[in-house]
Every structure is written in C-alpha cells, then in structure tokens.
Scaffold this motif. Sequence first.
Motif, PDB file in Angstrom:
ATOM      1  N   ALA B 190      10.162  40.568  -9.182  1.00  0.00           N
ATOM      2  CA  ALA B 190      10.088  40.139 -10.588  1.00  0.00           C
ATOM      3  C   ALA B 190       8.907  39.192 -10.791  1.00  0.00           C
ATOM      4  N   ALA B 191       8.680  38.319  -9.796  1.00  0.00           N
ATOM      5  CA  ALA B 191       7.563  37.367  -9.903  1.00  0.00           C
ATOM      6  C   ALA B 191       6.227  38.095  -9.905  1.00  0.00           C
ATOM      7  N   ARG B 192       6.180  39.190  -9.175  1.00  0.00           N
ATOM      8  CA  ARG B 192       4.933  39.951  -9.101  1.00  0.00           C
ATOM      9  C   ARG B 192       4.395  40.273 -10.506  1.00  0.00           C
ATOM     10  N   ILE B 193       5.292  40.632 -11.411  1.00  0.00           N
ATOM     11  CA  ILE B 193       4.841  41.011 -12.759  1.00  0.00           C
ATOM     12  C   ILE B 193       5.150  39.944 -13.809  1.00  0.00           C
ATOM     13  N   GLY B 194       6.024  39.006 -13.479  1.00  0.00           N
ATOM     14  CA  GLY B 194       6.458  38.096 -14.534  1.00  0.00           C
ATOM     15  C   GLY B 194       6.266  36.609 -14.274  1.00  0.00           C
ATOM     16  N   TRP B 195       5.444  36.254 -13.276  1.00  0.00           N
ATOM     17  CA  TRP B 195       5.276  34.829 -12.955  1.00  0.00           C
ATOM     18  C   TRP B 195       4.435  34.115 -14.008  1.00  0.00           C
ATOM     19  N   ASN B 196       3.301  34.709 -14.344  1.00  0.00           N
ATOM     20  CA  ASN B 196       2.390  34.095 -15.309  1.00  0.00           C
ATOM     21  C   ASN B 196       1.479  35.180 -15.889  1.00  0.00           C
ATOM     22  N   PRO B 197       1.533  35.461 -17.190  1.00  0.00           N
ATOM     23  CA  PRO B 197       2.412  34.848 -18.191  1.00  0.00           C
ATOM     24  C   PRO B 197       3.884  35.059 -17.829  1.00  0.00           C
ATOM     25  N   TYR B 198       4.679  34.035 -18.127  1.00  0.00           N
ATOM     26  CA  TYR B 198       6.070  34.046 -17.695  1.00  0.00           C
ATOM     27  C   TYR B 198       6.902  35.080 -18.471  1.00  0.00           C
ATOM     28  N   LEU B 199       7.246  36.156 -17.817  1.00  0.00           N
ATOM     29  CA  LEU B 199       8.127  37.217 -18.339  1.00  0.00           C
ATOM     30  C   LEU B 199       7.725  37.712 -19.727  1.00  0.00           C
ATOM     31  N   HIS B 200       6.432  37.693 -20.002  1.00  0.00           N
ATOM     32  CA  HIS B 200       6.000  38.277 -21.271  1.00  0.00           C
ATOM     33  C   HIS B 200       4.559  38.769 -21.189  1.00  0.00           C
ATOM     34  N   ASN B 201       4.201  39.577 -22.161  1.00  0.00           N
ATOM     35  CA  ASN B 201       2.832  40.041 -22.327  1.00  0.00           C
ATOM     36  C   ASN B 201       2.383  39.571 -23.706  1.00  0.00           C
TER      37      ASN B 201
END
Lengths: 389, 279
Positions: B190-201
């Motif tokens: 999950a961190a791979r894609i959602g660390w920063n920006p935090y869980l958003h695009n």
Amino acid sequence: MRFFNFHLMPYPSLPDDYEGPAWVTCPNELFDPEVGQKVYNRYLDELVYSDELGFDGVCVNEHHQNAYGLMPSPNLMAAILARQTKNVKIAVIGNALPLYNPPTRVAEEFAMIDNISGGRLIAGFVVGGGPEYYSFSINPTFAREKFAEAHDIIIKAWTEPGPQEYIGKHYKLRFLNTWPRPVQKPHPEVWIPGAGSIETMEFVAKHRYGYMGIPYFHIDVFDRTFGMFREACEREGYEYDPIQAGWLTPIYVAETDAEAREQYEKHFWYFVRRLLPGINVSPPGYTSLRSIQGILKGIGTFAINLKTWDEVMDGHYVAIGSPSTVLEMLEADLERLGTGNLLGLFQLGTLPHELTMRSLSLFAKEVMPKLRERFPAGKRMLRSSGGVA
Amino acid sequence: MADITIDLFETDVGKVQLRRGGTGDPLVYLHSAAGEGEGVIFLNELAEHYSVYAPIFPGFNESEGIEQIDDMEDVVFHLLDLFDRLKLDTPSIVGLSIGGWMAAELATRYPDHLSSLVLINPAGLYIEGDPIKDIFGRSPAEMAKDLFADQSHPVAQMMKQMDRAMSDAGSLKDIPFELIAPQLKSMAAAARIGWNPYLHNPKLRRRLHRIGVPTLIVRGESDTLIPASHARAYVDEIPGAEFVEVANAAHMVVLEHPAQLAAIVNKFTTTASVSSTPG
C-alpha cells in the motif's frame, strides 16, 4: 585498533513533563535556542578535544526532526571540524542518501570536506533511519533502490572522468561532472552503519566497505551481527578484515567504578527513556521480510526495554567504570566481536561537559594506549571460526 | 452461497493470486490495503449473481510483482493486462478503499473498459482540512476503531491482540512470524503507491467527470478513516453517481455486512443495466 569519538549532539533539556516520542512528532516548540547555542559549541569542543587527546577520528551523523541528535546536516559539523582539528579522521556516518535529490550533492559536499581537511574524511552512506521517512515523507519502499543508485552516482562522480551521463530508475543526470573531486584516491574510505539488515551487510561486503554496528543492543546481538557480516564477506569470496568493522558503544570512565555509576546513571536513563522513544519506528517496506525476521530476534534486547542498571551491565550496553574496569570490559568485548574500530559515545543524554571531558581524558590516557598495545593496527585478532551465535 | 476458489494466475508482473467463482456477468472486486481475500463472505454472496474475479494485488499475500509497480499508472496498466488475460471486456468493478481508488483511476482513463462502478469507502482524493487518517504509523488497536463499527468483530479483536503483543518488545519475538508477515506485506504494498501523496492522486478529482458508466458510492456511516466529505466529492464529480450509506458499518463494511452489501451491489447493477438498455 582505531579509536573514534562519536557524538550524537543530543538535546539535553526536554521538559520533565513531556512524555511523548523524541522523534518525528516531538513538538519543535520544545527546542530552546538558548540551549541550542550552548550545546552545539560545547559538543564541538568535545570533538575537537579528542583530536588533542590522540584519538584516530571523530564521528558525526544525520538525523532529522528529533531531540535525539541535533545534526540534520552532519556536513556542517564536519566542515567546522575540518578547520578546527589537525589529525583526526572526520567520519560522517553518514549522509542519508535517499534524502538528497540529486545525490550529487553528497559527492560535492563530501569532496569539499575532504579538500578542506587535507584528505581526512571518512564517507558514510546510510539509508536513513525509519523516522526519517516519516519526517521527510519519502517513500520507504523505494529506500533501498534509491540508496543503491545514489551510491553508484557518488562513486562514479568521484572515480570516473566527467562529464558523464547517469540514467537510472530514480535519478537521470545528463551531466554528471562533480567539482570538487576528493583528495583521497580512489575515494575516501566508505563506512556504512547497519542495525542487522542482511541487505546492508551484503552490500557492504560486496564493496569491501566498513560495516558499523548500530548500538543499544545486548552484546550477544552484536556478536551475531558481526558474525553475519563476516559470513557475508566470505560469500563474496574473501576473508573479512577487522578494519572493515566498527563497534559503536557508550563509554564512561571515572576514577572509580562507584563514582562512575554515581555520575553517569541518570544521564544514561535520560538517553534511554527520553531520547530513544520513537527511534524504532519502521515504516512499511523499509526493511525486507527476511531482515525483519532476523532483527526481531534481537529486538527484545533493544535498550529502550531496559529497566534496571543490572540489565545495563549484564548486556554490556555501556563500558563504564574506573580505567582498569573499562579496559577489562573493552578488551573482552573487542576480542569477542573482532572489530578493528571502536566508536565510543562519550557524551550521552544529559551528561555534562566537564564529566564528558574528564571521561575522554581518562580514556585517552589510561585505556586507549593499553588497547592499542593489545590490538595493534594491522594485526588480525579475529577468532578463526566466526560462527553465528 | 456460491463457492470461491483460489489459484495462481500469470500476469504481466508475475503470478498473482486470483479468487473466482459464480456465474453471471463478470464482476471484479479490488480489495483494500488490508489485502482481504480469504474468508471474505462478500465474494461468495456476489458469486450468487456474478462471475466474480477477485485478484490479490501484487505485493499482498502471495502475489508477485510489486517491485514492478511504482505508481498508479503502473497499477492501471497491470489491471488492464489482467482484464485482457481474463477476457473481461466490460466487467462491473467494485473496489474498497485503496481498491476503490484503483477502480476510479482505471475508470477515468478507460471508461469503456467497464459496465458499472461501485466505490466503497474509496480513497484517492485529498479534501483540504479533512484528510484520510494515517494507516502507516498507527497501532492496530487505534486502527481498529476506524475500521469497525462493532469493536467485537473478530478482526477488530485480533488487531487489539496484536497490539498488546507489539507493545511488549520482549514478547514480539515470540509471535509466529507467519502471523506478522502478511500484515507487513500489505502495508508495504500500500505504501508503494500511497505513501506520498498520501493515499490520493491530486489530479484524480478533475478527471472524475470522464467516468460515464453507472456509478454507486457506498459509505459505511461510521467510517472514521476516510471522512464523509470524500464520498460526497466522488458523488459530486461523477456524472449521475448514486449514493448509499450503510448503517452500523465503518471502513471495513465489506467484512461487517457482506450480505447486505452484496444485495446493494446487485440491486444497483441490475437497475443500472435495465435503465441503460435502450427501450
């Protein structure tokens, strides 16, 4: 044996009623610049003094947004030390490579320090502590990839003629051409600290760099760690040289054993109870599963869990006492661990200036010469069969 | 309830675990950062009405290939490839949380690749002053309060037990590593894609208008992980999107009310396909 004075430059004045972590979210309102002005200069004096005392080197390191160590830029401290010291190696262990973009910055600043100091830099590269990935919002799952690429860039910048091109996954540099270049050839000695991660050991072994064991664990954990490192070197097809390994440990010397404990204990507990909380956060994907599995075996002995002074002494968390006691402890531990570098944390927690200076002096005059005799430079002192405990 | 089987399925990034079962129109379920799959009754309920495909995303559980996924673009291409290999032209896509975010990203880019969209407590947006709570640095016991309306749910109980074990470093080493490992893997993926920006695009919101298929936003009314403003923004931005709130449910509504949720999905897709059929 080489001897280093390692300074964390801790913040010594966290209020008594603050019970939170010293890392990441420790409110920066708690930092008092009145204290800051004093301690930075005082800590630098302690490092400069170890040059006068005949230490082989001084060490500084990088941490961000915390009270544990006030050196977000160890390179600034190293630059000062390059001018204020004459003989010591200046070990920056290290720069957290994934936090620099582009990492060319590290090649530049380290080369500056090496030039100013006349070739006395030891270049430390670190992945950065777990808290740093929260403090800088850097994705921990790319930490190892970025570290490896940044390392390659720095070594290329130092050893291959520029301008050259570096096109990696994370960094794409069309004109890699670092000015200045370091004094030491082919490049400064490289050290890499580790807390037991297998990936780090394998990386260090492969490049024949120095591996520095991160402290605050039971002595048995260090024994296992350095055993694993020796094996990693063997897997690379060579026999480990003690100069490739350093043991970092708190040291305190006073006139007598009783006096030493009397003077030191409360400062040690400030360090353990106030400055360590929060250091051990491990962001997701920062460490591989197999390394976590290994690290978990020793985690129960991490100093943050210490409750009593007996536990401190049993686990050799600090080499403390009269000169003869400290000599005896260190002889035994260095014999057991087989490292060719001793990195002493002489100032720790709230330990005041005068006590730190006296401990440094006693160590340099009464302990260091005997350890030099016992472990001469260049002589292998390793047990022949370095099994994993 | 229909059976769900599991097997390894070859994809562009390696073998992933694929749960499937049932008959009917194809429906893809994309899981949350918890990596839920095994024992998720919701899938069995859905399989009563659909051919259900529930891939376990790379990096979660035994699925390979997370090292080839760097960002949401890689996520979408991986899902497209998976759909192609499964010969799914226009499935319904149901996603929970981070899986809802993935579904929305795919739907904005390739709106012709799905027939309907159900986003359950979806991540993916940043709402100023009302952010998604942290999932990467909090204790399991704290997280459990955001995930479950009923704290006696077995998974909530398990999270609290894990917390007790973790707060005592001495006993941490005694926990079987097999129990910790899946959790570590899920969070890393999950961190791979959602660390920063935090869980958003940051760009997702202005693209949502491109979603032209019938869309339903479902919210567990007690979800304190993702505030209500996020569901509202999805409803506002996606043309014609419908909204359902589930009572006595929090973030993990899929685990809390599987039958009710499956009925909501079934009712929505049935109505949607009827209303979109030319009269």
